[in-house]
Design an enzyme around this catalytic site. Structure first.
Site, PDB file in Angstrom:
ATOM      1  N   TYR A   9       0.849  -1.207   0.000  1.00 35.12           N
ATOM      2  CA  TYR A   9       0.000   0.000   0.000  1.00 35.12           C
ATOM      3  C   TYR A   9       0.882   1.253   0.000  1.00 35.12           C
ATOM      4  O   TYR A   9       0.765   2.107  -0.891  1.00 35.12           O
ATOM      5  CB  TYR A   9      -0.901  -0.040   1.231  1.00 35.12           C
ATOM      6  CG  TYR A   9      -1.887   1.098   1.334  1.00 35.12           C
ATOM      7  CD1 TYR A   9      -3.054   1.126   0.565  1.00 35.12           C
ATOM      8  CD2 TYR A   9      -1.660   2.166   2.207  1.00 35.12           C
ATOM      9  CE1 TYR A   9      -3.963   2.182   0.665  1.00 35.12           C
ATOM     10  CE2 TYR A   9      -2.570   3.216   2.318  1.00 35.12           C
ATOM     11  CZ  TYR A   9      -3.715   3.216   1.551  1.00 35.12           C
ATOM     12  OH  TYR A   9      -4.614   4.257   1.653  1.00 35.12           O
ATOM     13  N   GLY A  22      -1.794  -3.552  20.389  1.00 38.98           N
ATOM     14  CA  GLY A  22      -0.685  -3.038  21.193  1.00 38.98           C
ATOM     15  C   GLY A  22      -1.223  -2.537  22.521  1.00 38.98           C
ATOM     16  O   GLY A  22      -2.255  -3.014  23.018  1.00 38.98           O
ATOM     17  N   ARG A  48     -10.930  -1.288   9.740  1.00 33.63           N
ATOM     18  CA  ARG A  48     -10.197  -0.156  10.301  1.00 33.63           C
ATOM     19  C   ARG A  48     -10.747   0.192  11.681  1.00 33.63           C
ATOM     20  O   ARG A  48     -11.822  -0.266  12.078  1.00 33.63           O
ATOM     21  CB  ARG A  48     -10.261   1.039   9.343  1.00 33.63           C
ATOM     22  CG  ARG A  48      -9.282   0.855   8.200  1.00 33.63           C
ATOM     23  CD  ARG A  48      -9.362   1.957   7.177  1.00 33.63           C
ATOM     24  NE  ARG A  48     -10.435   1.733   6.212  1.00 33.63           N
ATOM     25  CZ  ARG A  48     -10.655   2.496   5.144  1.00 33.63           C
ATOM     26  NH1 ARG A  48      -9.875   3.528   4.909  1.00 33.63           N
ATOM     27  NH2 ARG A  48     -11.643   2.229   4.307  1.00 33.63           N
TER      28      ARG A  48
HETATM   29  P1  NAD Z   1     -12.489   1.862   0.280  1.00 34.96           P
HETATM   30  O1  NAD Z   1     -11.802   0.551   0.344  1.00 34.96           O
HETATM   31  O2  NAD Z   1     -13.802   2.009   0.951  1.00 34.96           O
HETATM   32  O3  NAD Z   1     -12.670   2.348  -1.216  1.00 34.96           O
HETATM   33  C1  NAD Z   1     -11.805   1.958  -2.263  1.00 34.96           C
HETATM   34  C2  NAD Z   1     -12.655   1.658  -3.470  1.00 34.96           C
HETATM   35  O4  NAD Z   1     -11.800   1.308  -4.573  1.00 34.96           O
HETATM   36  C3  NAD Z   1     -13.578   0.457  -3.267  1.00 34.96           C
HETATM   37  O5  NAD Z   1     -14.869   0.758  -3.738  1.00 34.96           O
HETATM   38  C4  NAD Z   1     -12.949  -0.663  -4.094  1.00 34.96           C
HETATM   39  O6  NAD Z   1     -13.890  -1.615  -4.540  1.00 34.96           O
HETATM   40  C5  NAD Z   1     -12.312   0.143  -5.209  1.00 34.96           C
HETATM   41  N1  NAD Z   1     -11.174  -0.539  -5.867  1.00 34.96           N
HETATM   42  C6  NAD Z   1     -10.104  -1.116  -5.262  1.00 34.96           C
HETATM   43  N2  NAD Z   1      -9.286  -1.619  -6.200  1.00 34.96           N
HETATM   44  C7  NAD Z   1      -9.847  -1.351  -7.411  1.00 34.96           C
HETATM   45  C8  NAD Z   1      -9.481  -1.640  -8.746  1.00 34.96           C
HETATM   46  N3  NAD Z   1      -8.357  -2.316  -9.045  1.00 34.96           N
HETATM   47  N4  NAD Z   1     -10.301  -1.229  -9.746  1.00 34.96           N
HETATM   48  C9  NAD Z   1     -11.457  -0.567  -9.467  1.00 34.96           C
HETATM   49  N5  NAD Z   1     -11.847  -0.275  -8.215  1.00 34.96           N
HETATM   50  C10 NAD Z   1     -11.052  -0.661  -7.194  1.00 34.96           C
HETATM   51  O7  NAD Z   1     -11.452   2.945   0.864  1.00 34.96           O
HETATM   52  P2  NAD Z   1     -11.636   4.493   1.171  1.00 34.96           P
HETATM   53  O8  NAD Z   1     -11.381   4.682   2.602  1.00 34.96           O
HETATM   54  O9  NAD Z   1     -12.877   5.002   0.584  1.00 34.96           O
HETATM   55  O10 NAD Z   1     -10.385   5.095   0.392  1.00 34.96           O
HETATM   56  C11 NAD Z   1     -10.534   5.732  -0.860  1.00 34.96           C
HETATM   57  C12 NAD Z   1      -9.156   6.203  -1.331  1.00 34.96           C
HETATM   58  O11 NAD Z   1      -8.619   7.133  -0.386  1.00 34.96           O
HETATM   59  C13 NAD Z   1      -8.146   5.066  -1.460  1.00 34.96           C
HETATM   60  O12 NAD Z   1      -7.338   5.311  -2.586  1.00 34.96           O
HETATM   61  C14 NAD Z   1      -7.307   5.199  -0.208  1.00 34.96           C
HETATM   62  O13 NAD Z   1      -5.994   4.730  -0.409  1.00 34.96           O
HETATM   63  C15 NAD Z   1      -7.343   6.688   0.054  1.00 34.96           C
HETATM   64  N6  NAD Z   1      -7.157   6.980   1.473  1.00 34.96           N
HETATM   65  C16 NAD Z   1      -8.161   6.737   2.371  1.00 34.96           C
HETATM   66  C17 NAD Z   1      -7.952   6.995   3.731  1.00 34.96           C
HETATM   67  C18 NAD Z   1      -9.018   6.769   4.751  1.00 34.96           C
HETATM   68  O14 NAD Z   1      -8.747   6.929   5.940  1.00 34.96           O
HETATM   69  N7  NAD Z   1     -10.245   6.437   4.394  1.00 34.96           N
HETATM   70  C19 NAD Z   1      -6.702   7.487   4.151  1.00 34.96           C
HETATM   71  C20 NAD Z   1      -5.702   7.687   3.211  1.00 34.96           C
HETATM   72  C21 NAD Z   1      -5.941   7.455   1.871  1.00 34.96           C
HETATM   73  N1  UDP Z   2      -6.419  -0.640  15.574  1.00 39.19           N
HETATM   74  C1  UDP Z   2      -6.851  -1.104  16.809  1.00 39.19           C
HETATM   75  N2  UDP Z   2      -7.918  -1.935  16.829  1.00 39.19           N
HETATM   76  C2  UDP Z   2      -8.607  -2.309  15.714  1.00 39.19           C
HETATM   77  C3  UDP Z   2      -8.162  -1.823  14.465  1.00 39.19           C
HETATM   78  C4  UDP Z   2      -7.057  -0.997  14.436  1.00 39.19           C
HETATM   79  O1  UDP Z   2      -6.282  -0.773  17.860  1.00 39.19           O
HETATM   80  O2  UDP Z   2      -9.578  -3.087  15.842  1.00 39.19           O
HETATM   81  C5  UDP Z   2      -5.276   0.289  15.554  1.00 39.19           C
HETATM   82  C6  UDP Z   2      -4.198  -0.040  14.518  1.00 39.19           C
HETATM   83  O3  UDP Z   2      -3.246  -0.920  15.072  1.00 39.19           O
HETATM   84  C7  UDP Z   2      -3.622   1.330  14.261  1.00 39.19           C
HETATM   85  C8  UDP Z   2      -4.813   2.284  14.429  1.00 39.19           C
HETATM   86  O4  UDP Z   2      -5.776   1.552  15.166  1.00 39.19           O
HETATM   87  O5  UDP Z   2      -2.648   1.649  15.207  1.00 39.19           O
HETATM   88  C9  UDP Z   2      -5.426   2.726  13.116  1.00 39.19           C
HETATM   89  O6  UDP Z   2      -5.672   1.562  12.353  1.00 39.19           O
HETATM   90  P1  UDP Z   2      -6.459   1.589  10.984  1.00 39.19           P
HETATM   91  O7  UDP Z   2      -6.435   0.195  10.454  1.00 39.19           O
HETATM   92  O8  UDP Z   2      -7.771   2.237  11.164  1.00 39.19           O
HETATM   93  O9  UDP Z   2      -5.623   2.565  10.048  1.00 39.19           O
HETATM   94  P2  UDP Z   2      -4.046   2.768   9.768  1.00 39.19           P
HETATM   95  O10 UDP Z   2      -3.237   1.860  10.616  1.00 39.19           O
HETATM   96  O11 UDP Z   2      -3.886   2.459   8.315  1.00 39.19           O
HETATM   97  O12 UDP Z   2      -3.815   4.193  10.115  1.00 39.19           O
END
Ligand code: NAD
Ligand code: UDP
Length: 348
Positions: free
Chosen positions: A166, A226, A207
């Site tokens: 990722y 943790g 998440r």
């Molecule tokens: P999500 O998993 O809910 O949405 C991702 C979407 O992309 C899904 O609908 C999935 O089916 C689609 N997808 C995945 N691979 C694909 C492919 N090969 N072709 C077509 N569709 C595909 O996640 P989200 O939280 O909505 O995140 C959206 C974007 O924002 C992502 O790119 C993610 O990396 C970025 N992002 C999200 C967060 C967050 O906290 N939500 C943080 C940082 C970055």
């Molecule tokens: N986490 C947690 N319990 C859960 C899921 C996640 O304590 O059931 C923790 C995880 O280890 C991380 C933080 O919450 O430290 C955020 O995790 P998330 O998967 O939401 O996002 P990311 O690690 O990509 O920021």
């Protein structure tokens, strides 16, 4: 659950292109952020082409839009090239599995989605002279040695750990966007999104916000990984949409507009604080249990949003407690509709 047969794949849009509205592609538009964005754009009168392979996206996220005359859905994996008939004004690339347990169970495809998927979307952007926004991530900073993280910080990322598919995919895609702008004059935008939450998250996403709320509402113990001292900064989805759209709409003449911009809420919480807040807000009786910290889990995360403020006049307005108040009823409804957390969503 996602019903893929609900949709027909296809690439000829039936929009009336003579009308004055813009056409906007949202790749990943059936996911959490993407489906909220599709709704916002449709409400603003835009035409939206949503492209999604429904790997983590859900048909119910866009069920309310599917019959709208300005909305088209294409079931497609962006790793495979595609074409679109008619004009395209903007492309939001939100396609990528974003939950650690999800992307870690599909690492090669996640990496290909970031890089090959971006190549395919950039090709469409070039052909259509469309502006394109990449959803990058705070994960480009890895396990940061400084706090808060500004865009100038280059990060500490493991190239071969469980999160690398990722993090490194997103880092390489920033480079691709940068070079496509420099060499081919494509109008690019790069948003480094920090942890975002809100309605339309999948209850089984895995998440932390969705896990804690769904666990609390089902009287299951909240799984803190943790000792819970690691921190994150959580942004409510409506604030995030404001930021993404402000970045997309910003004038191309603004110096450095194609460089990365942090979008997130600087309020920083540790995971134990979050668990306690969710328990209190849901009147949960369930305990907190401690699970091992996953490998390479970042210890801290907090955005420096000075650049977004200066460049876009954007900052988030929804504090965590208020955002959770709006999110908890959504998950309650999902549970009532049978979308329960069967697998616990937890990292094994
Ligand atoms: P999500 O998993 O809910 O949405 C991702 C979407 O992309 C899904 O609908 C999935 O089916 C689609 N997808 C995945 N691979 C694909 C492919 N090969 N072709 C077509 N569709 C595909 O996640 P989200 O939280 O909505 O995140 C959206 C974007 O924002 C992502 O790119 C993610 O990396 C970025 N992002 C999200 C967060 C967050 O906290 N939500 C943080 C940082 C970055
Ligand atoms: N986490 C947690 N319990 C859960 C899921 C996640 O304590 O059931 C923790 C995880 O280890 C991380 C933080 O919450 O430290 C955020 O995790 P998330 O998967 O939401 O996002 P990311 O690690 O990509 O920021």
């Amino acid at each position: 659950m996602s019903d893929k047969s609900f949709f027909k794949p296809g690439f000829t849009s039936a929009f009336d292109h003579a009308a004055a509205r813009r056409t906007i592609i949202v790749a990943g538009g059936a996911g959490f952020i993407g489906s909220n964005l599709c709704k916002r754009l449709i409400d603003a009168g835009e035409r939206v082409i949503c492209i999604d392979n429904l790997s983590t996206g859900r048909s119910e996220n866009i069920a309310g839009l599917i019959a709208h005359p300005n909305f088209a859905f294409y079931l497609h994996d962006i790793v495979k090239p595609f074409g679109i008939s008619g004009p395209v004004d903007q492309i939001y690339n939100l396609a990528c599995q974003a939950s650690p347990p999800k992307y870690q169970s599909d690492p090669i495809h996640t990496f290909k989605t970031s890089i090959i998927g971006a190549v395919n979307l950039l090709r469409v952007a070039e052909l259509k002279s469309a502006r394109i926004l990449q959803s990058s991530t705070s994960e480009v900073y890895g396990d940061p040695e400084i706090s808060p993280q500004a865009e100038t910080y280059r990060g500490q990322v493991n190239t071969v750990g469980p999160r690398a598919c990722y993090d490194e995919g997103k880092r390489a895609t920033e480079t691709l966007f940068y070079e496509m702008h420099r060499q081919r004059q494509i109008d690019v935008r790069i948003a480094r999104i920090f942890n975002t939450y809100g309605p339309r998250m999948d209850p089984e996403d895995g998440r932390v916000v969705s896990n804690f709320i769904v666990q609390a509402l089902q009287d299951q113990a909240l799984t803190v990984y943790g000792d819970g001292s690691q921190t994150r900064s959580f942004c409510y989805v409506e604030d995030m949409l404001d930021g993404l759209m402000a970045l997309m709409e910003a004038d191309s003449d603004l110096p450095t507009i194609s460089d990365p911009v942090n979008l997130g809420n600087p309020g920083e919480f540790n995971m134990l604080e979050l668990a306690q807040m969710v328990r209190e807000m849901t009147d949960a009786r369930a305990d907190i249990v401690f699970h091992p910290l996953p490998k390479d889990d970042p210890h801290q995360r907090r955005p420096d949003i000075g650049r977004a403020k200066r460049l876009l006049g954007w900052e988030p307005h929804v504090p965590l407690r208020l955002g959770l108040m709006a999110t908890i009823p959504y998950f309650r409804e999902q549970i009532e509709q049978g979308q329960t957390l069967r697998r616990g969503g937890a990292v094994a």
